[in-house]
Design a protein around this motif. Structure first.
Motif, short mmCIF file in Angstrom:
data_model
loop_
_atom_site.label_atom_id
_atom_site.label_comp_id
_atom_site.label_asym_id
_atom_site.label_seq_id
_atom_site.Cartn_x
_atom_site.Cartn_y
_atom_site.Cartn_z
N LYS A 28 1.17 -1.61 0.43
CA LYS A 28 0.01 0.16 -0.07
C LYS A 28 1.07 1.44 -0.24
N SER A 29 1.98 1.17 0.27
CA SER A 29 2.92 2.20 0.81
C SER A 29 3.59 2.39 -0.66
N CYS A 30 3.43 1.49 -1.24
CA CYS A 30 4.59 1.62 -2.62
C CYS A 30 3.13 2.08 -4.05
N LYS A 31 1.73 1.91 -3.89
CA LYS A 31 0.96 2.08 -4.58
C LYS A 31 1.09 3.32 -4.16
N ASN A 32 0.63 4.21 -2.85
CA ASN A 32 0.62 5.48 -2.29
C ASN A 32 2.11 6.47 -3.06
N ALA A 33 2.87 6.02 -3.32
CA ALA A 33 4.38 6.32 -3.60
C ALA A 33 4.33 6.47 -5.32
N PHE A 34 3.88 5.39 -5.23
CA PHE A 34 3.23 5.74 -6.97
C PHE A 34 2.44 6.32 -7.74
N ILE A 35 1.58 6.56 -7.27
CA ILE A 35 0.38 7.84 -7.56
C ILE A 35 0.82 9.19 -7.44
N ASN A 36 1.51 9.06 -6.07
CA ASN A 36 2.08 10.71 -6.00
C ASN A 36 3.00 10.96 -6.52
N PHE A 37 3.70 10.05 -7.41
CA PHE A 37 4.76 10.25 -8.33
C PHE A 37 3.76 10.64 -9.66
N LEU A 38 3.16 9.91 -10.17
CA LEU A 38 2.14 10.09 -11.54
C LEU A 38 1.96 11.87 -11.22
N ILE A 39 1.93 11.97 -9.71
CA ILE A 39 0.36 13.62 -9.64
C ILE A 39 1.60 14.18 -9.66
N HIS A 40 2.51 14.26 -9.43
CA HIS A 40 3.43 15.85 -9.01
C HIS A 40 5.07 15.23 -10.09
N TYR A 41 4.84 14.64 -10.38
CA TYR A 41 6.27 13.97 -11.53
C TYR A 41 6.65 14.65 -12.96
N PRO A 42 6.99 15.65 -14.02
CA PRO A 42 6.98 15.95 -15.16
C PRO A 42 6.57 13.99 -15.53
N MET A 43 5.89 13.85 -16.67
CA MET A 43 5.32 12.56 -17.53
C MET A 43 5.18 12.55 -18.91
N SER A 44 5.83 12.03 -19.66
CA SER A 44 6.24 11.88 -20.71
C SER A 44 5.34 10.84 -21.04
N ASP A 45 4.72 10.51 -22.39
CA ASP A 45 3.50 9.55 -23.00
C ASP A 45 4.48 8.73 -22.59
N LYS A 46 5.97 8.39 -22.95
CA LYS A 46 6.67 6.91 -22.85
C LYS A 46 6.88 6.58 -21.83
N ILE A 47 6.76 7.56 -20.26
CA ILE A 47 6.39 6.85 -19.54
C ILE A 47 5.58 6.39 -18.53
N ILE A 48 4.09 7.05 -19.14
CA ILE A 48 2.87 6.35 -18.64
C ILE A 48 2.53 5.11 -19.00
N LYS A 49 2.81 5.15 -20.43
CA LYS A 49 3.29 4.06 -21.31
C LYS A 49 3.72 2.33 -20.29
N CYS A 78 -6.16 5.92 -13.45
CA CYS A 78 -6.64 6.38 -14.47
C CYS A 78 -7.93 7.73 -13.88
N GLU A 79 -7.35 7.76 -13.07
CA GLU A 79 -8.55 8.61 -12.03
C GLU A 79 -7.29 10.21 -11.85
N VAL A 80 -6.08 9.69 -11.67
CA VAL A 80 -5.61 10.59 -11.62
C VAL A 80 -5.10 11.58 -13.15
N LEU A 81 -4.78 10.95 -13.98
CA LEU A 81 -4.02 11.09 -15.17
C LEU A 81 -4.46 12.39 -15.33
N PRO A 82 -3.94 13.26 -16.57
CA PRO A 82 -4.59 14.13 -17.09
C PRO A 82 -5.37 13.53 -18.70
N GLU A 83 -6.26 13.74 -18.94
CA GLU A 83 -7.86 13.34 -19.80
C GLU A 83 -6.67 12.92 -21.16
N ASP A 84 -5.92 14.06 -21.22
CA ASP A 84 -4.96 13.45 -22.49
C ASP A 84 -4.10 12.48 -22.97
N HIS A 85 -3.58 12.12 -21.45
CA HIS A 85 -2.90 11.21 -21.40
C HIS A 85 -3.60 10.24 -21.24
#
Length: 125
Positions: A28-49, A78-85
Motif C-alpha cells: 500500500k505504501s508503494c501504491k501511494n508513492a507511485f500515485i504521488n509520483f504520477l500526480i507530482h512528477y513530470p510525465m512523458s507519454d513514454k513513461i506513462i505507457k 486512471c483517476e489521476v492521469l490528465p485526460e490527454d494522457h
C-alpha cells in the motif's frame, strides 16, 4: 521541477515491491508513492505507457493480494492521469481489463476491473 533519471529507477523498484512484496502495508505504501509520483512528477507519454504496460501485464499476477494492488493502482492511475494522457492509453487499459475479467475467478476482482473500465469511459470525452 527537476527531472532526475534516478527517480525513475526508484519508481521501478517501488512498482516491483507493489506487486511482489508479501507485506500488505509495504504494498500500500508503494501504491501511494507511485500515485504521488504520477500526480507530482513530470510525465512523458513514454513513461506513462511503461507503467500502464507494467500494471496491465500483472493483472493476472498469481498472488491475490498482489493482483488486488495492481488493480487498485490501475484504478487510481486512471483517476489521476490528465485526460490527454488517459485517452492515449485507454485502449490498452480497457482491453487488458476486459480480457482479465473473462479469466478472473474472484467476483470482487471482476467488479474492480469493471470499475477501471468504467472510470476510463466516464472520463473520456
Amino acid at each position: 521541477k527537476i527531472v532526475r533519471p534516478e527517480v525513475y529507477d526508484i519508481i521501478d523498484k517501488i512498482m516491483e515491491n507493489l506487486i511482489t512484496n508479501y507485506s500488505i502495508s509495504i504494498q500500500k505504501s508503494c501504491k501511494n508513492a507511485f500515485i504521488n509520483f504520477l500526480i507530482h512528477y513530470p510525465m512523458s507519454d513514454k513513461i506513462i505507457k511503461k507503467y500502464a504496460l507494467l500494471l496491465t501485464k500483472n493483472l493476472d499476477y498469481n498472488d491475490d493480494n498482489g493482483r488486488v494492488l495492481v488493480i487498485e493502482t490501475l484504478q487510481r492511475m486512471c483517476e489521476v492521469l490528465p485526460e490527454d494522457h488517459l485517452s492515449r492509453h485507454a485502449e490498452l487499459i480497457i482491453f487488458s481489463a476486459l480480457t482479465r475479467i473473462t479469466n478472473e475467478e474472484i467476483s470482487n476482482h471482476r467488479d474492480m476491473l469493471r470499475r477501471v473500465s468504467s472510470t476510463i469511459l466516464g472520463r473520456l470525452p
